[in-house]
Write a protein that holds these residues in place. Structure first.
Motif, PDB file in Angstrom:
ATOM      1  N   PRO A  19       0.810  -1.211   0.000  1.00 52.23           N
ATOM      2  CA  PRO A  19       0.000   0.000   0.000  1.00 52.23           C
ATOM      3  C   PRO A  19       0.851   1.271   0.000  1.00 52.23           C
ATOM      4  CG  PRO A  19       0.164  -0.837   2.219  1.00 52.23           C
ATOM      5  CD  PRO A  19       0.920  -1.801   1.340  1.00 52.23           C
ATOM      6  N   ILE A  20       0.223   2.354  -0.403  1.00 50.77           N
ATOM      7  CA  ILE A  20       0.744   3.699  -0.164  1.00 50.77           C
ATOM      8  C   ILE A  20      -0.216   4.368   0.811  1.00 50.77           C
ATOM      9  CG2 ILE A  20       1.161   5.962  -1.184  1.00 50.77           C
ATOM     10  CD1 ILE A  20       1.929   4.588  -3.756  1.00 50.77           C
ATOM     11  N   PHE A  21       0.308   4.892   1.917  1.00 46.99           N
ATOM     12  CA  PHE A  21      -0.517   5.566   2.915  1.00 46.99           C
ATOM     13  C   PHE A  21      -0.514   7.065   2.628  1.00 46.99           C
ATOM     14  CE2 PHE A  21       0.704   2.003   6.039  1.00 46.99           C
ATOM     15  CZ  PHE A  21      -0.426   1.258   5.673  1.00 46.99           C
ATOM     16  N   LEU A  22      -1.702   7.631   2.498  1.00 45.87           N
ATOM     17  CA  LEU A  22      -1.864   9.061   2.260  1.00 45.87           C
ATOM     18  C   LEU A  22      -2.760   9.657   3.341  1.00 45.87           C
ATOM     19  CD1 LEU A  22      -2.644   8.958  -1.575  1.00 45.87           C
ATOM     20  CD2 LEU A  22      -0.411   9.284  -0.494  1.00 45.87           C
ATOM     21  N   TYR A  23      -2.563  10.927   3.618  1.00 46.24           N
ATOM     22  CA  TYR A  23      -3.439  11.584   4.596  1.00 46.24           C
ATOM     23  C   TYR A  23      -3.760  12.992   4.141  1.00 46.24           C
ATOM     24  CZ  TYR A  23       0.706  14.080   6.371  1.00 46.24           C
ATOM     25  OH  TYR A  23       1.816  14.877   6.490  1.00 46.24           O
ATOM     26  N   ASP A  24      -4.869  13.488   4.669  1.00 41.30           N
ATOM     27  CA  ASP A  24      -5.307  14.862   4.415  1.00 41.30           C
ATOM     28  C   ASP A  24      -5.024  15.684   5.662  1.00 41.30           C
ATOM     29  OD1 ASP A  24      -6.519  17.242   3.856  1.00 41.30           O
ATOM     30  OD2 ASP A  24      -8.540  16.436   3.613  1.00 41.30           O
ATOM     31  N   PRO A  25      -4.065  16.607   5.637  1.00 38.31           N
ATOM     32  CA  PRO A  25      -3.733  17.372   6.843  1.00 38.31           C
ATOM     33  C   PRO A  25      -4.917  18.129   7.428  1.00 38.31           C
ATOM     34  CG  PRO A  25      -2.083  17.699   5.126  1.00 38.31           C
ATOM     35  CD  PRO A  25      -3.217  16.962   4.487  1.00 38.31           C
ATOM     36  N   ALA A  26      -5.904  18.428   6.592  1.00 36.50           N
ATOM     37  CA  ALA A  26      -7.040  19.221   7.079  1.00 36.50           C
ATOM     38  C   ALA A  26      -8.053  18.394   7.859  1.00 36.50           C
ATOM     39  CB  ALA A  26      -7.738  19.908   5.905  1.00 36.50           C
ATOM     40  N   THR A  27      -8.087  17.077   7.645  1.00 38.50           N
ATOM     41  CA  THR A  27      -9.149  16.273   8.270  1.00 38.50           C
ATOM     42  C   THR A  27      -8.646  15.128   9.129  1.00 38.50           C
ATOM     43  OG1 THR A  27      -9.305  14.867   6.297  1.00 38.50           O
ATOM     44  CG2 THR A  27     -10.754  16.788   6.384  1.00 38.50           C
TER      45      THR A  27
END
Length: 889
Positions: free
Chosen positions: A131-139
């Protein structure tokens, strides 16, 4: 079923261990086989999440193995179950990791993008997940005393720990995060915006292939789908960088070199990486997907066997190849599972020791290791052969030594070997902007052998070489151009024909080399689709894009379609009459898409006029549905409803002003050139009152003008007037008004005399371009059209916007000689062809004359010239016979 359990216990220590530890589960195996995920899943809230996942995985491993060994489950079912469990386990791990750090927080802002076999739902029995883990800094929820970046990294590490830490219950999944961008330098989770920027600007070619199988699989799925949508242009390109294909092939070569000891088939063979193994089937499909998937959404299937089927359905690979490769893939994956079932090891190697190989064979239900090898051998050989063909032939570079190069070129067919050497030496130097980089030179050298052979085989090798030189002079970069020719050798022959015969197309290619990409499709030399299908092609799939982006998309599609239509004539693949009709359909579709979008944008500011709509009327060659490559568009803009009405919206306008400004916007959208190229010249001088009148008039005003004030030449133009935009009701109203005028609701005029005077004025102000001007020479298409329109108006007969049908109707009515039907076809074929080959109306080069003769269905150039003279005489006799009685007036 007992025999299957006996085989599992006897030959697989791993399965034997599970059977011993899960006696109750084994007793209910039939129910588990019918509903494996639900029956395997442990849902005890008192048990720690990690332990629940480990036990669930253990049970699913058993039921999947039993279903596989008993042939109850197909390969797709097996891999689907393994992937479904991995998706669910990964989601639980993400939710658990977030909840541990921020209790009661919504598990959002963090997503796992599955790549590889998890992304395509093809996980093997003991597979890693990538997998590639991604995140949204705003949420993303995070603790108040930590940065969101640190929180995301800790969540990612905890997810990995939950899944791959081992204890007495085993483990859940092995996790490999090395497919993320720059894994040696980046944290385990990346901000989604940064990831999008990376894939848009910096990503390596092999990463494109990886994202064929990308899928938002766990966590915040909406966030993941946003990311996947954003990078689609990176994965699927209409203008393909064929360097990517070379990169994918080189990966396979490097694998073959690195794992040389397990390449040869036999004991110890690597089922995944070996020559003729699983990865070569996958790469075979992916290479074709990367070449063609940018233009055909149906080819973007993530799963390997689905991709092979789609490629065969589209005609890019043979049905037999697809079937044989799928059978091989199914068997190789099945035996891979057997190898992994024995000890739950992530291995792809057949055992080297005879007893161990015999054990794998026995688990599969075979008598011996030799029987297993015999089963695999023909499939491995077939895959290797198919993949080797994809890899291409060995080095065939052109010599660097000038003398040897001259000999090579002359042997190929260049009469002026010295001149060809001088040009190629210039390309190899640093004087061309497009060829200064090492990558450009490498791409050129790889493509030159095939290109030189194709140019040498063309009708005029030297002229083709000179036009190619001119093309290269204008290019900013030649990398993609040469890589395309290297990857698609058949294009080199077509390119050579274009460079030899068609300066119009060669010039277009010099302005926009990506036009050549459109010829890689199997259907490029087929007739273009009908207008509704073309409208679909010209409508961007992403409807959220801005207006300028839509215009650029339409320009690209129109450019590709027109170029392909011209290439059909050069290749001898289509009748110029059919190509002419295709040009017209492309233009009509472009008008529909651009007018619709312009109206929508205009209405955002000025609203709409109640009870009113725009109608676009085509006249001339577009009205008749028969354009050439160089035709402009004769248009009249009308509007229904009251001319005194007013629009709504933030800035209301009166109807006349509204539709005049709207028409100007549409004309600009159709005719203003952008980076994607121009579309069409638009001529609106046939509107009421000509160039001095308003651009758009009401339908009532138009009908009144045609009934009361229009000149004979305007009524002649009206015989080919056809609505090409507007609702069915509006088009019907316009057609009804036109029909009334043509059937006699107009002033009585000396039609033949006025037509004769107008033809004389035209001849004085617009003389023929040259001795082959099939349009303007006496007895050419203009005289033919005048004869048709005079008879239509005088006798109110034979009305059809299609000139060929109109002529047929007038011949049937005894109003035109039968010879004019073949005259129309001959002159139209000649006009459409010469607009590409000799747009100046002069005789083309000697090498192109056979092509022109073929296009007009003449046996030779001299026969074509004789037919041209005879045809013009027939038309001239007809025209002069119609106007002779008027000479004394």
């Amino acid at each position: 079923m007992q025999a299957i359990f006996d085989r599992a216990v006897r030959h697989s220590p791993f399965l034997s261990m599970i059977i011993n530890r899960e006696p109750d589960f084994v007793l209910d195996i039939e129910a588990a086989l019918n509903d494996p995920i639900a029956r395997s899943w442990v849902d005890d809230p008192e048990m720690p999440p990690a332990r629940r996942l480990r036990i669930s995985r253990r049970r699913l491993a058993l039921v999947t193995a039993i279903g596989d060994l008993s042939a109850r489950y197909s390969l797709e079912r097996v891999t689907g179950l393994l992937t479904g469990f991995a998706d669910r386990a990964l989601d639980v791990a993400i939710r658990t990791a977030i909840a541990e750090r921020v209790p009661d927080a919504e598990p959002r802002g963090f997503v796992a993008i599955a790549l590889g076999k998890q992304g395509s739902r093809e996980l093997n029995y003991s597979s890693d997940i990538d997998p590639i883990f991604l995140y949204d800094p705003a949420t993303l929820p995070h603790r108040s005393n930590e940065s969101v970046e640190d929180g995301a990294a800790r969540i990612a590490r905890r997810v990995v720990e939950l899944l791959q830490a081992r204890d007495g219950d085993g483990y859940v999944l092995r996790v490999d995060l090395r497919l993320r961008p720059s894994p040696e330098a980046t944290p385990p989770a990346l901000p989604v915006g940064a990831a999008i920027s990376y894939y848009e600007s910096q990503a390596l070619p092999w990463e494109r292939a990886a994202f064929i199988r990308a899928r938002a699989t766990a966590g915040d799925i909406a966030l993941g789908e946003h990311f996947i949508d954003a990078i689609q242009p990176f994965v699927w390109r209409r203008s393909l960088d064929f360097g990517t294909i070379g990169e994918i092939r080189s990966i396979s070569s490097r694998i073959r070199d690195h794992y040389d000891d397990v390449q040869q088939f036999g004991p110890g063979f690597d089922l995944k990486r070996g020559r003729g193994g699983i990865r070569e089937v996958e790469f075979f499909a992916q290479v074709h997907q990367l070449i063609h998937g940018g233009r055909d959404v149906a080819l973007r299937a993530p799963a390997t066997m689905d991709a092979l089927a789609a490629l065969a359905e589209a005609g890019w690979i043979g049905q037999e190849d697809a079937s044989m490769l799928s059978d091989a893939y199914r068997l190789l994956r099945t035996i891979e599972h057997r190898v992994q079932m024995i000890d739950d090891r992530q291995t792809h190697l057949l055992p080297e020791k005879p007893e161990a190989l015999a054990n794998v064979a026995a688990l599969h239900g075979l008598e011996s290791g030799e029987a297993l090898l015999d089963l695999l051998r023909p499939h491995v050989a077939m895959v290797s052969k198919r993949y080797d063909a994809l890899e291409g032939e060995g080095d065939n570079a052109l010599p660097a030594d000038p003398e040897r190069l001259r000999e090579r070129l002359e042997a190929a067919g260049f009469a002026d070997g010295e001149g060809a050497v001088r040009l190629i030496d210039k390309w190899r130097g640093n004087s061309y902007r497009a060829l200064r980089t090492a990558a450009a030179k490498e791409a050129m050298e790889a493509a030159l052998p095939g290109l030189v052979d194709a140019l040498a085989a063309s009708a005029d090798p030297h002229a083709a070489l000179l036009r190619l030189d001119k093309l290269l002079t204008g290019l900013p970069s030649a990398i993609n151009f040469f890589r395309l020719l290297e990857a698609q050798p058949s294009l080199a022959a077509l390119l050579s024909a274009i460079l030899s015969h068609a300066p119009t197309l060669a010039d277009a290619l010099g302005l926009r080399v990506s036009l050549l990409d459109g010829l890689i499709d199997a259907s490029a030399l087929d007739p273009v689709g009908e207008v509704p299908a073309l409208i679909t092609d010209m409508t961007p799939r992403d409807r959220s894009g801005d207006y300028e982006a839509l215009l650029d998309h339409v320009r690209r599609v129109v450019g590709e379609k027109r170029f392909a239509l011209g290439a059909q004539i050069i290749a001898g693949a289509s009748d110029p009459l059919a190509v002419s009709a295709g040009y017209a359909r492309v233009a009509e579709a472009a008008i529909e898409v651009i007018a619709r979008a312009t109206i929508a944008q205009f209405a955002q500011v000025h609203g709409t006029v109640p009870g009113s709509e725009l109608v676009i009327l085509a006249l001339g060659r577009l009205g008749g549905g028969a354009l050439t490559h160089a035709s402009d568009l004769d248009l009249i803009f009308l509007f229904t409803g009251e001319h005194s009405a007013e629009s709504g919206g933030a800035k209301p306008l009166g109807a006349v002003m509204y539709y005049n400004r709207l028409a100007q916007r549409i004309i600009g959208a159709l005719s203003v050139a952008t980076a994607a190229g121009p579309l069409y010249e638009v001529d609106t001088r046939l509107r009421p009152s000509g160039a001095q009148g308003p651009i758009s008039v009401s339908l009532a005003g138009f009908a009144r003008y045609q009934r009361e004030d229009a000149w004979t030449w305007e009524h002649m133009a009206l015989t080919r007037a056809r609505p090409v935009f507007g609702s069915d009701a509006a088009r019907g109203a316009v057609t009804q008004a036109i029909d009334a005028v043509l059937q006699g609701a107009r002033p009585e005029r000396p039609i033949a005399a006025e037509a004769a005077r107008m033809r004389e004025e035209m001849a004085a102000h617009k003389p023929p371009l040259g001795p082959l001007d099939a349009k303007l020479l006496p007895g050419g298409l203009v005289d033919l059209e005048f004869a048709v329109h005079v008879q239509q108006l005088c006798h109110r007969s034979g009305f059809s916007t299609d000139l060929g049908r109109a002529i047929a109707g007038l011949i049937e009515a005894g109003l035109l000689p039968p010879a004019l039907a073949s005259a129309h076809d001959f002159l139209t074929r000649l006009l459409v062809t010469l607009r590409l080959v000799a747009p100046d109306g002069q005789p083309p080069a000697e090498a192109s004359r056979a092509l022109v003769a073929r296009a007009v269905r003449a046996e030779s150039w001299n026969a074509m010239l004789a037919s041209f003279d005879t045809t013009r005489q027939e038309v001239r006799d007809c025209w002069e016979g119609l106007i002779r009685p008027t000479k004394g007036e």
